[in-house]
Scaffold this active site. Structure first.
Site, PDB file in Angstrom:
ATOM      1  N   GLY A  71    -120.178  75.629  39.187  1.00 37.19           N
ATOM      2  CA  GLY A  71    -121.236  75.171  39.355  1.00 37.19           C
ATOM      3  C   GLY A  71    -121.010  73.688  38.879  1.00 37.19           C
ATOM      4  CD  GLN A 178    -130.724  78.734  38.268  1.00 38.50           C
ATOM      5  OE1 GLN A 178    -131.826  79.033  39.291  1.00 38.50           O
ATOM      6  NE2 GLN A 178    -129.724  78.015  37.529  1.00 38.50           N
ATOM      7  CG  HIS A 200    -122.966  83.053  38.687  1.00 35.99           C
ATOM      8  ND1 HIS A 200    -123.316  83.334  37.968  1.00 35.99           N
ATOM      9  CD2 HIS A 200    -122.003  81.530  38.254  1.00 35.99           C
ATOM     10  CE1 HIS A 200    -122.966  82.101  36.810  1.00 35.99           C
ATOM     11  NE2 HIS A 200    -122.607  80.744  37.186  1.00 35.99           N
ATOM     12  CB  CYS A 324    -133.595  81.633  17.722  1.00 37.78           C
ATOM     13  SG  CYS A 324    -134.684  81.330  15.700  1.00 37.78           S
TER      14      CYS A 324
END
Lengths: 391, 274
Positions: A71, A178, A200, A324
């Protein structure tokens, strides 16, 4: 331990049907499709079929399909092609919530003297269409706007946006990585000039993607080399993966309806139950038009990475927009662009389903996630159970 | 995903001393929700100044939770004097190390400890007195300087890993660079041994012979040392150098740079007429 895979916006399993059609090209049928002899020529024929399957999914013609490596390559190709063929035009319009494949490229272009306008979104992740209209100028070479957001699933009105661009003679590209397979796409009746797909995300393997380029669109190749892809993308074809992607497109065309019925029902149940069972939680982009498979839920007063690692103890795979896990120190740029408060942004979890998701898996997550949030809140300095009672 | 040691994972999955000490007489609160991690440390210090009990509450990722859990374990039974000596590196070491991007979790622990000890003594912790350098994460110059000193940090990236400063809009990167330079200057005023005049002349001659002459001679030129007065090195060009228009440039840029580097940083090369 069984893996409960709820991260289909990150990547998907290869469909068994896809693997099956690929295998001969990884074993006996290794001929180069460019070769003169029939051992190569038959592979070229298979690639041609694959191109037809891909075109059918999009309502396009086979010659409008360029196979790429991913992509990101498709996105880069589209935007650079527009700048290279757009004479002196040096303005790019994009959005604040694009995938890094577009966003980081735009940052680079800015350094090279291009002007980039990033259209903002509202609290639900919806595009500011007024700002979009104002942003289009005679200097604009291309608009690159994702069809659906990878983190929230929020769908942009790309057809309308593409028409507005077309009216002003501006090229329109959409990163539909998407969207394709999850919502209907018909490029036959569309103003979209270029569209990116990643294999994928569509139950094909990693390392293959494609770029749709509307017939008649000026094009300059990104990867320069041989005559493959009609001179628009050099490099010997990733044969097996291209064959797999063709099959995956055929499957996706058949399964789009299931995505919007069975998968959507699973997502809605998962989302509804989690909101019910976990106080101080909310869906990011919940009031916007969304992909049927995605939910992005924020759990207040806890941090996303900690949630993911506790889920991992049960084999549940998901992702988070917390600082994080984003690899930086700030929450995801998508949630920040939406103005999601910090109390919520750090505790966001994205669950994304697929046609392979089962009822049992959804039950499992509904069962396991609430105690995880409760455990983390149990030692969060900001969590006051009485506050929850008032809320 | 981050690579955590087994000890980090273990402390994250089974945190020790989570909660609040009921009759705490030392409380340290650092971080904020906006920053993505926060730690509240509550201690019960007995009359002899020994830490009887320690508990934590953390909002943060796995390593923040593990760091807080480890800290409370380290603190229990220690005197305040001993506790004061705990550094963020000690916390990280206790956990068998932290990914470098997560070192700020151990710094958060140390800051909470300082804040708790200060509250016990009725003081304000020094770091919080400084001036905010990083607006995004509210990090002061004192905190940054302390992290630089204690962990021997040399780059903005390292400072960000340890303190978060500079990890947001990045507009404070120059200020952080200056802080690093300032701390480095304080620490490394390594006095070069003063040279005697004889030593200096000897070293200049050696450098000319070894480093400079060979390359000049390649182009058919040469150089001769005439005299050294203080830091002034008087030289004369020979051969091709004497007639070459570029020789002045050669002398100042090449010879002077070499001599400054090899002998003494304040040397000035002057060309004298033959």
């Amino acid at each position: 331990m069984k893996t409960v895979y709820m991260d289909n916006n990150a990547t998907t399993r290869i469909a068994p049907e896809v693997l099956e059609v690929m295998l001969p090209f990884l074993t006996d049928l290794y001929g180069n499709p460019s070769s003169a002899y029939s051992f190569g020529g038959r592979v070229a024929r298979n690639i041609r079929e694959s191109r037809e399957q891909a075109a059918d999914l999009l309502g396009a013609s086979p010659e409008e399909i360029i196979f790429t490596s991913c992509g990101s390559e498709s996105d880069n190709t589209a935007i650079m092609s527009a700048l290279n063929t757009g004479k002196d035009k040096r303005h790019v319009v994009s959005t604040r919530v694009e995938h890094p494949a577009v966003k980081v490229l735009c940052n680079e272009l800015t350094k090279q003297g291009c002007r980039v306008t990033e259209i903002p979104v509202d609290r639900e992740g919806r595009l500011d269409m007024d700002r979009y209209k104002e942003s289009l100028t005679p200097d604009t070479a291309i608009v690159s706007m994702m069809w659906a957001n990878n983190e929230t699933g929020v769908i942009f009105p790309v057809e309308e946006a593409a028409q507005l661009a077309k009216n002003r003679g501006i090229l329109f590209h959409t990163d539909a990585v998407q969207a394709v397979g999850k919502i209907p796409v018909d490029l036959d009746n569309s103003a979209i000039d270029m569209l990116s797909i990643s294999g994928h995300k569509l139950h094909a393997p990693k390392g293959v993607g494609m770029l749709y380029v509307r017939k008649g669109t000026k094009f300059s190749p990104f990867l320069i080399g041989g005559h493959q892809e009609r001179g628009r993308r050099g490099g010997t074809e990733n044969t097996a993966s291209i064959i797999g992607l063709g099959k995956a497109c055929e499957l996706a065309a058949r399964r789009t309806e299931e995505e919007n019925t069975r998968v959507k029902a699973l997502r809605d149940r998962l989302e509804g139950e989690l909101l019910n069972r976990i106080p101080n939680s909310r869906v990011n982009g919940g009031h916007a038009l969304r992909l049927p498979n995605t939910t992005n839920i924020s759990f207040e007063f806890v941090e996303g990475e900690a949630i993911l690692l506790l889920m991992d103890e049960f084999g549940i795979c998901a992702s988070s927009g917390s600082a994080c896990t984003s690899g930086s120190l700030q929450p995801s740029h998508v949630l920040r662009a939406m103005g999601v408060p910090f109390t919520m942004a750090h505790g966001s979890v994205r669950l994304s389903l697929s046609v392979y998701t089962t009822d049992e898996e959804v039950d499992f997550v509904i069962d396991k996630l609430p105690p995880i949030i409760a455990k983390l809140r149990g030692f969060s300095p900001f969590w006051k159970p009485q506050a929850q009672a008032c809320a | 995903m981050w690579e955590y040691t087994d000890t980090v994972k273990e402390h994250f999955l089974n945190p020790r001393n989570a909660g609040e000490v009921e009759d705490a007489n030392a409380v340290g609160e650092v971080g904020s929700m906006a920053c993505g991690d926060a730690l509240k440390l509550t201690l019960k210090v007995d009359d002899d100044g020994r830490i009887e009990d320690a508990k934590f509450q953390t909002f943060g990722c796995a390593s923040a939770i593990a760091s807080a859990s480890a800290l409370t374990e380290m603190l229990k039974g220690k005197s305040l004097k001993e506790a004061e000596k705990i550094t963020n590196q000690d916390i990280a070491d206790y956990l068998g190390g932290l990914p470098k991007e997560k070192m700020h979790c151990s710094v958060l622990g140390r800051q909470a400890l300082e804040s708790a000890i200060a509250s016990y003594k009725g003081e304000t912790p020094k770091e919080q007195e400084g001036e905010i350098v990083c607006e995004c994460f509210g990090v002061t110059d004192r905190e940054i300087e302390k992290a630089i000193r204690e962990n021997n940090l040399t780059s903005v990236e390292e400072v960000t890993n340890y303190t978060k400063a500079g990890g947001g809009c990045e507009s404070c990167h120059d200020a952080i660079r200056q802080l690093i330079a300032r701390v480095r200057d304080e620490e490394a005023p390594v006095q070069r041994p003063r040279l005697s005049n004889i030593q200096k002349i000897k070293m200049i001659e050696e450098t000319l012979e070894r480093e400079i002459r060979p390359s000049l001679q390649q182009d058919g030129g040469d150089i001769e040392l005439v005299d050294v007065i203080g830091n002034r090195v008087l030289v004369a060009s020979r051969g091709a150098c004497a007639v070459c228009k570029a020789s002045e440039l050669t002398l100042t840029h090449f010879v002077q740079t070499k001599l400054q580097e090899m002998v003494w940083p304040e040397l000035v090369v002057e060309e004298v007429p033959k």
